[in-house]
Design a protein around this motif. Structure first.
Motif, PDB file in Angstrom:
ATOM      1  N   THR A  98       0.821  -1.209   0.000  1.00 26.04           N
ATOM      2  CA  THR A  98       0.000   0.000   0.000  1.00 26.04           C
ATOM      3  C   THR A  98       0.862   1.270   0.000  1.00 26.04           C
ATOM      4  O   THR A  98       0.351   2.355   0.213  1.00 26.04           O
ATOM      5  CB  THR A  98      -0.935   0.028   1.230  1.00 26.04           C
ATOM      6  OG1 THR A  98      -0.148  -0.040   2.425  1.00 26.04           O
ATOM      7  CG2 THR A  98      -1.913  -1.147   1.188  1.00 26.04           C
ATOM      8  N   GLN A  99       2.167   1.079  -0.229  1.00 26.93           N
ATOM      9  CA  GLN A  99       3.123   2.182  -0.298  1.00 26.93           C
ATOM     10  C   GLN A  99       3.167   3.009   0.992  1.00 26.93           C
ATOM     11  O   GLN A  99       3.386   4.219   0.967  1.00 26.93           O
ATOM     12  CB  GLN A  99       2.821   3.079  -1.508  1.00 26.93           C
ATOM     13  CG  GLN A  99       2.938   2.337  -2.834  1.00 26.93           C
ATOM     14  CD  GLN A  99       2.684   3.221  -4.042  1.00 26.93           C
ATOM     15  OE1 GLN A  99       1.920   4.179  -3.979  1.00 26.93           O
ATOM     16  NE2 GLN A  99       3.335   2.900  -5.145  1.00 26.93           N
ATOM     17  N   THR A 100       2.938   2.337   2.118  1.00 28.26           N
ATOM     18  CA  THR A 100       3.054   2.998   3.417  1.00 28.26           C
ATOM     19  C   THR A 100       4.316   2.540   4.150  1.00 28.26           C
ATOM     20  O   THR A 100       4.543   2.931   5.293  1.00 28.26           O
ATOM     21  CB  THR A 100       1.823   2.714   4.299  1.00 28.26           C
ATOM     22  OG1 THR A 100       1.676   1.290   4.466  1.00 28.26           O
ATOM     23  CG2 THR A 100       0.564   3.272   3.675  1.00 28.26           C
ATOM     24  N   TYR A 121      10.866  -7.188  -1.537  1.00 31.85           N
ATOM     25  CA  TYR A 121      12.170  -6.728  -2.019  1.00 31.85           C
ATOM     26  C   TYR A 121      12.047  -6.163  -3.431  1.00 31.85           C
ATOM     27  O   TYR A 121      12.559  -5.081  -3.725  1.00 31.85           O
ATOM     28  CB  TYR A 121      13.154  -7.896  -1.999  1.00 31.85           C
ATOM     29  CG  TYR A 121      14.520  -7.561  -2.550  1.00 31.85           C
ATOM     30  CD1 TYR A 121      15.494  -7.004  -1.728  1.00 31.85           C
ATOM     31  CD2 TYR A 121      14.836  -7.808  -3.883  1.00 31.85           C
ATOM     32  CE1 TYR A 121      16.761  -6.687  -2.236  1.00 31.85           C
ATOM     33  CE2 TYR A 121      16.093  -7.501  -4.394  1.00 31.85           C
ATOM     34  CZ  TYR A 121      17.045  -6.935  -3.565  1.00 31.85           C
ATOM     35  OH  TYR A 121      18.285  -6.623  -4.075  1.00 31.85           O
ATOM     36  N   LYS A 122      11.341  -6.875  -4.286  1.00 29.36           N
ATOM     37  CA  LYS A 122      11.201  -6.436  -5.677  1.00 29.36           C
ATOM     38  C   LYS A 122      10.358  -5.172  -5.785  1.00 29.36           C
ATOM     39  O   LYS A 122      10.635  -4.297  -6.618  1.00 29.36           O
ATOM     40  CB  LYS A 122      10.621  -7.574  -6.511  1.00 29.36           C
ATOM     41  CG  LYS A 122      11.593  -8.739  -6.684  1.00 29.36           C
ATOM     42  CD  LYS A 122      10.954  -9.933  -7.362  1.00 29.36           C
ATOM     43  CE  LYS A 122      11.966 -11.069  -7.516  1.00 29.36           C
ATOM     44  NZ  LYS A 122      11.353 -12.317  -8.041  1.00 29.36           N
ATOM     45  N   ALA A 123       9.344  -5.058  -4.939  1.00 27.49           N
ATOM     46  CA  ALA A 123       8.466  -3.889  -5.003  1.00 27.49           C
ATOM     47  C   ALA A 123       9.150  -2.628  -4.466  1.00 27.49           C
ATOM     48  O   ALA A 123       8.840  -1.517  -4.905  1.00 27.49           O
ATOM     49  CB  ALA A 123       7.183  -4.159  -4.217  1.00 27.49           C
ATOM     50  N   LEU A 124      10.095  -2.781  -3.558  1.00 29.72           N
ATOM     51  CA  LEU A 124      10.758  -1.618  -2.964  1.00 29.72           C
ATOM     52  C   LEU A 124      11.746  -0.949  -3.913  1.00 29.72           C
ATOM     53  O   LEU A 124      12.072   0.230  -3.752  1.00 29.72           O
ATOM     54  CB  LEU A 124      11.466  -2.016  -1.667  1.00 29.72           C
ATOM     55  CG  LEU A 124      10.549  -2.193  -0.462  1.00 29.72           C
ATOM     56  CD1 LEU A 124      11.303  -2.794   0.709  1.00 29.72           C
ATOM     57  CD2 LEU A 124       9.917  -0.865  -0.065  1.00 29.72           C
ATOM     58  N   GLY A 125      12.230  -1.681  -4.895  1.00 28.72           N
ATOM     59  CA  GLY A 125      13.084  -1.085  -5.928  1.00 28.72           C
ATOM     60  C   GLY A 125      14.293  -0.352  -5.365  1.00 28.72           C
ATOM     61  O   GLY A 125      15.078  -0.900  -4.595  1.00 28.72           O
ATOM     62  N   GLU A 129      18.486   0.299  -2.002  1.00 30.27           N
ATOM     63  CA  GLU A 129      19.799   0.939  -1.984  1.00 30.27           C
ATOM     64  C   GLU A 129      19.917   1.905  -0.811  1.00 30.27           C
ATOM     65  O   GLU A 129      20.978   1.987  -0.164  1.00 30.27           O
ATOM     66  CB  GLU A 129      20.037   1.675  -3.298  1.00 30.27           C
ATOM     67  CG  GLU A 129      20.095   0.759  -4.511  1.00 30.27           C
ATOM     68  CD  GLU A 129      20.200   1.538  -5.811  1.00 30.27           C
ATOM     69  OE1 GLU A 129      20.463   2.759  -5.740  1.00 30.27           O
ATOM     70  OE2 GLU A 129      20.018   0.931  -6.878  1.00 30.27           O
ATOM     71  N   ARG A 130      18.847   2.621  -0.510  1.00 24.50           N
ATOM     72  CA  ARG A 130      18.855   3.549   0.623  1.00 24.50           C
ATOM     73  C   ARG A 130      19.039   2.792   1.936  1.00 24.50           C
ATOM     74  O   ARG A 130      19.781   3.223   2.815  1.00 24.50           O
ATOM     75  CB  ARG A 130      17.547   4.343   0.670  1.00 24.50           C
ATOM     76  CG  ARG A 130      17.342   5.312  -0.490  1.00 24.50           C
ATOM     77  CD  ARG A 130      15.969   5.948  -0.410  1.00 24.50           C
ATOM     78  NE  ARG A 130      15.792   6.701   0.839  1.00 24.50           N
ATOM     79  CZ  ARG A 130      14.600   7.102   1.290  1.00 24.50           C
ATOM     80  NH1 ARG A 130      13.497   6.822   0.604  1.00 24.50           N
ATOM     81  NH2 ARG A 130      14.519   7.774   2.419  1.00 24.50           N
ATOM     82  N   LEU A 131      18.365   1.659   2.056  1.00 26.07           N
ATOM     83  CA  LEU A 131      18.463   0.857   3.274  1.00 26.07           C
ATOM     84  C   LEU A 131      19.868   0.277   3.438  1.00 26.07           C
ATOM     85  O   LEU A 131      20.451   0.328   4.523  1.00 26.07           O
ATOM     86  CB  LEU A 131      17.428  -0.275   3.224  1.00 26.07           C
ATOM     87  CG  LEU A 131      15.959   0.159   3.292  1.00 26.07           C
ATOM     88  CD1 LEU A 131      15.038  -0.980   2.862  1.00 26.07           C
ATOM     89  CD2 LEU A 131      15.597   0.621   4.701  1.00 26.07           C
TER      90      LEU A 131
END
Length: 362
Positions: A98-100, A121-125, A129-131
């Motif tokens: 839900t992009q929250t 993992y795939k949805a976060l794109g 890298e930021r994490l």
């Protein structure tokens, strides 16, 4: 002074004994190096698996969690919170779907390890890298694919994260043995494959719910010896055309549900659900428009299953359930619901009470 110095040396020795740098290859083939067992973990998905494999003590080191997937199984969640109230104090990190999902909150919790499902993992794109730039080790596991290989691999990975490698090895071996036993018996019998249709029944009788192609219930039904009618039309999950279900004429129909649904006639299953009520809800699907001509309905071969018992290391019992539903004579010796409850007795600190599988045949 000497006593304090000795205690400091002892503490450092114990820390070194219990933690060491390891490298694991996750389900995506990524090499991830971290100190194990991890001391600060965020559980992105599969929270019950994390406890079953890592023991309840593993949650002493959980500093964040995507809680919605557990809270969606409301009565199950409440059962665990009653046993361990501190679970509700674990910070929620939001939802990927839900992009929250909050990257900032995750970084602020300062975890050593962030465990994510493959799809997360795939949805976060690029957020991954930021994490990772913040020094967080991201490890990917996957029970959704519903393959023996990924179930076993994911279990072994959680074992390393929690320092419970031997326990993980035992659980993985038991899972693998169940699937292999069913597969061998099917191969030896060489019987015609019955056509099977599975639907998530949250939307009730009037609206066709989601079905599953080659993962989750779709994969389970196929591995248990069924011809999944949804596979040619749905890759992962989605809805079939109502006419397609009727035309496919499944021999066996499984309607899954959680403890609550969207409408009054939703299929309900799980913790605290009375078997008579679950069977009544299942009976309602026989009255769905056009279904009276389907073989499964004519022969009363409709079944209900707990949706929370899928995409988890606990779902070996669901292989037994599908195998017995489709081949009742061949698997008459199996007791799938007892197998499900036995897993809890052996590996989890709570005792579920409710309805996790139901049939109209008895």
């Amino acid at each position: 002074m000497v006593k304090s110095f000795v205690m400091l040396l002892f503490t450092l020795f114990m820390s070194a004994s219990w933690a060491g740098e390891v490298t694991v290859k996750d389900v995506l083939g990524r090499d991830v190096t971290f100190n194990a067992p991890a001391q600060r973990v965020i559980v992105g998905f599969y929270p019950e698996d994390y406890m079953a494999i890592g023991t309840e003590a593993a949650y002493d080191k959980v500093v964040g969690m995507s809680r919605y997937i557990w809270e969606a199984r409301s009565a199950n969640w409440e059962m665990y919170v009653k046993h361990r109230p501190s679970l509700q104090d674990i910070p929620a990190i939001g939802r990927v779907d839900t992009q929250t999902f909050s990257v900032e909150k995750v970084i602020g919790l300062n975890p050593d390890v962030l465990m994510l499902a493959d799809w997360q993992y795939k949805a976060l794109g690029t957020d991954i890298e930021r994490l990772e730039s913040a020094g967080i080790k991201v490890i990917v596991v996957d029970y959704n694919a519903q393959t023996v290989e990924r179930h076993v691999k994911s279990t072994e990975i959680i074992g390393v994260i929690t320092g419970q490698e031997k326990r993980a090895e035992t659980i993985a071996a038991e899972y693998k043995k169940t699937v292999e036993t069913i597969s061998k018996r099917l191969a030896d019998a060489n019987l015609p494959e019955p056509k099977v249709y599975t639907e998530f029944g949250a939307s009730g009788v009037q609206e066709l719910g989601f079905t599953f192609g080659k993962n989750m219930w779709g994969a389970i039904s196929t591995m248990a010896g069924g011809d999944n009618i949804s596979a040619p039309f749905v890759e992962w999950w989605g809805k079939l055309n109502p006419e397609q279900v009727i035309a496919s004429n499944p021999d066996v129909i499984v309607i899954t549900g959680y403890e609550t649904g969207a409408v009054l006639d939703s299929m309900i299953m799980g913790q605290g659900i009375d078997k008579a009520e679950a069977r009544k809800r299942l009976e309602g699907y026989k009255k769905r428009l056009g279904w009276s001509s389907i073989a499964a309905v004519k022969n009363n071969r409709l079944y209900g299953a707990y949706h929370g018992a899928c995409r988890t290391i606990l779902d070996a019992a669901m292989f037994e359930f599908y195998a017995k539903a489709m081949y009742p004579d061949l698997f008459s010796d199996l007791n799938p619901e007892q197998a499900y409850l036995d897993f809890y007795k052996k590996y989890l600190p709570v005792t579920p009470e409710g309805t996790f599988m139901v049939s109209l045949e008895n």
